[in-house]
Enzyme design. Sequence first.
Site, PDB file in Angstrom:
ATOM      1  N   TYR A  33       0.835  -8.036  -8.633  1.00  0.00           N
ATOM      2  CA  TYR A  33       2.021  -8.762  -8.154  1.00  0.00           C
ATOM      3  C   TYR A  33       1.805  -9.273  -6.737  1.00  0.00           C
ATOM      4  CZ  TYR A  33       3.715  -4.939  -5.119  1.00  0.00           C
ATOM      5  OH  TYR A  33       3.850  -4.006  -4.116  1.00  0.00           O
ATOM      6  N   ARG A  52      -4.981 -13.472  -1.977  1.00  0.00           N
ATOM      7  CA  ARG A  52      -5.014 -12.045  -2.329  1.00  0.00           C
ATOM      8  C   ARG A  52      -4.760 -11.855  -3.829  1.00  0.00           C
ATOM      9  NH1 ARG A  52      -1.085  -8.204   0.907  1.00  0.00           N
ATOM     10  NH2 ARG A  52       0.427  -9.241  -0.447  1.00  0.00           N
ATOM     11  N   ARG A 101      -0.996  -0.517 -28.803  1.00  0.00           N
ATOM     12  CA  ARG A 101      -1.251   0.119 -27.514  1.00  0.00           C
ATOM     13  C   ARG A 101      -2.682   0.624 -27.448  1.00  0.00           C
ATOM     14  NH1 ARG A 101      -0.884   5.383 -25.548  1.00  0.00           N
ATOM     15  NH2 ARG A 101      -0.442   5.510 -23.301  1.00  0.00           N
ATOM     16  N   LYS A 149      -3.490  -5.171  -5.386  1.00  0.00           N
ATOM     17  CA  LYS A 149      -2.023  -5.146  -5.369  1.00  0.00           C
ATOM     18  C   LYS A 149      -1.500  -4.960  -6.788  1.00  0.00           C
ATOM     19  CE  LYS A 149       1.885  -7.177  -2.879  1.00  0.00           C
ATOM     20  NZ  LYS A 149       2.357  -5.916  -2.320  1.00  0.00           N
ATOM     21  N   GLU A 181      -0.735   3.748   5.118  1.00  0.00           N
ATOM     22  CA  GLU A 181       0.171   2.604   5.297  1.00  0.00           C
ATOM     23  C   GLU A 181       1.571   3.016   4.881  1.00  0.00           C
ATOM     24  OE1 GLU A 181      -0.976  -0.629   2.604  1.00  0.00           O
ATOM     25  OE2 GLU A 181      -1.801   0.868   1.230  1.00  0.00           O
ATOM     26  N   LEU A 206      -3.741  -1.612   1.253  1.00  0.00           N
ATOM     27  CA  LEU A 206      -3.629  -3.008   0.825  1.00  0.00           C
ATOM     28  C   LEU A 206      -3.908  -3.895   2.044  1.00  0.00           C
ATOM     29  CD1 LEU A 206      -2.578  -4.860  -1.577  1.00  0.00           C
ATOM     30  CD2 LEU A 206      -0.515  -5.061  -0.192  1.00  0.00           C
TER      31      LEU A 206
HETATM   32  N1  PDD Z   1       4.690  -4.922  -0.170  1.00  0.00           N
HETATM   33  N2  PDD Z   1       1.083  -2.176   2.061  1.00  0.00           N
HETATM   34  C1  PDD Z   1       1.703  -2.020   0.872  1.00  0.00           C
HETATM   35  C2  PDD Z   1       1.438  -0.772   0.091  1.00  0.00           C
HETATM   36  C3  PDD Z   1       2.579  -3.015   0.403  1.00  0.00           C
HETATM   37  O1  PDD Z   1       3.181  -2.855  -0.782  1.00  0.00           O
HETATM   38  C4  PDD Z   1       2.805  -4.164   1.182  1.00  0.00           C
HETATM   39  C5  PDD Z   1       3.715  -5.283   0.740  1.00  0.00           C
HETATM   40  C6  PDD Z   1       2.145  -4.277   2.416  1.00  0.00           C
HETATM   41  C7  PDD Z   1       2.324  -5.486   3.309  1.00  0.00           C
HETATM   42  O2  PDD Z   1       1.682  -6.610   2.750  1.00  0.00           O
HETATM   43  P1  PDD Z   1       2.190  -8.089   3.060  1.00  0.00           P
HETATM   44  O3  PDD Z   1       2.190  -8.235   4.560  1.00  0.00           O
HETATM   45  O4  PDD Z   1       1.183  -8.939   2.436  1.00  0.00           O
HETATM   46  O5  PDD Z   1       3.549  -8.203   2.471  1.00  0.00           O
HETATM   47  C8  PDD Z   1       1.279  -3.267   2.819  1.00  0.00           C
HETATM   48  C9  PDD Z   1       5.580  -5.927  -0.737  1.00  0.00           C
HETATM   49  C10 PDD Z   1       6.359  -6.672   0.291  1.00  0.00           C
HETATM   50  C11 PDD Z   1       6.446  -5.249  -1.768  1.00  0.00           C
HETATM   51  O6  PDD Z   1       5.905  -4.434  -2.502  1.00  0.00           O
HETATM   52  O7  PDD Z   1       7.645  -5.520  -1.859  1.00  0.00           O
END
Ligand code: PDD
Length: 286
Positions: A33, A52, A101, A149, A181, A206
């Site tokens: 996603y 990405r 499945r 992601k 993170e 990520l």
């Molecule tokens: N999440 N780390 C994780 C685990 C994340 O899920 C996200 C973003 C980030 C920041 O990435 P970016 O700057 O590219 O948004 C770091 C999104 C916003 C979400 O899951 O809603």
Amino acid sequence: MEQIAYVNGSFVPLSEAKVSILDRGFLFADGIYEVAAVLDGKLIDNASHLARLERSVGEIELALPETTARIQEIQQELVKRNNLANGMVYLEVTRGADTGRDFAFPKGDVKPTLIMFTSTKDIINAPSARTGIKVITVPDLRWARRDIKSVALLAQVLAKQAAAVAGAGEAWMIEDGKVTEGGSSSCFILTQDDVIVTRQNGSAILPGCTRKAVVALAEERQLRVEERAFSVEEALAAKEAFVTSASVFVQAVVSIDGKTVADGKPGPMTNRLREIYVEFAKATAV
Ligand code: PDD
């Protein structure tokens, strides 16, 4: 007016947007996603999000059902159809719905699923942008390829639920004594000698698009940046702490596990980086 979603080639009312129960995203979290912010009806840093996306799908041998150029057109069309001024576009691509499945990839001609929907959020004027957020820490329970992601977000669901119960806005995940993170954000501190520190990219985190832009914008301004892991103790001894993501941009962290960071208010560097990022975001929006 009901919100419009996108499902495999069609724009449909959200209540009619459906995928199969055999979809591999649903059964195995076999999907990727992206979340891109929208300001004044335009996508923020979208080239970075699409790059990405391409990398993530490549890492799991999933072919995108559309080109990234076409995906951006669909995102833009969806923003328009929803009359969205400020908020986010969520997109997800999965390995599609097979006839049963089976864990291994489908052998037949199974088309990947592509869905998108939008949500409204005034990211710039969000109250937490002024006040900062509290964070709690939790063990990082995730798999070893966090650079992908993937939609497998159960560890983050539990981490962010624990944060919500504690009245905090984010959970910082800890591994081997260091912050990896946030549940959905990248973590930063500003040390007492004015070095902006954020964990280096690699399989433990990520590679955040907002993180990447903030690091580049800071370096362009001759601010000192170090990409390395840091501990909660170091964050609590820092001048400032903040998180970055597409859904908050640059967001001050004012306490960690109930202990205040500095004076418990968003600091000047955080505020400055937020302003610089918003300026960049608006100037490069599509
Ligand atoms: N999440 N780390 C994780 C685990 C994340 O899920 C996200 C973003 C980030 C920041 O990435 P970016 O700057 O590219 O948004 C770091 C999104 C916003 C979400 O899951 O809603």
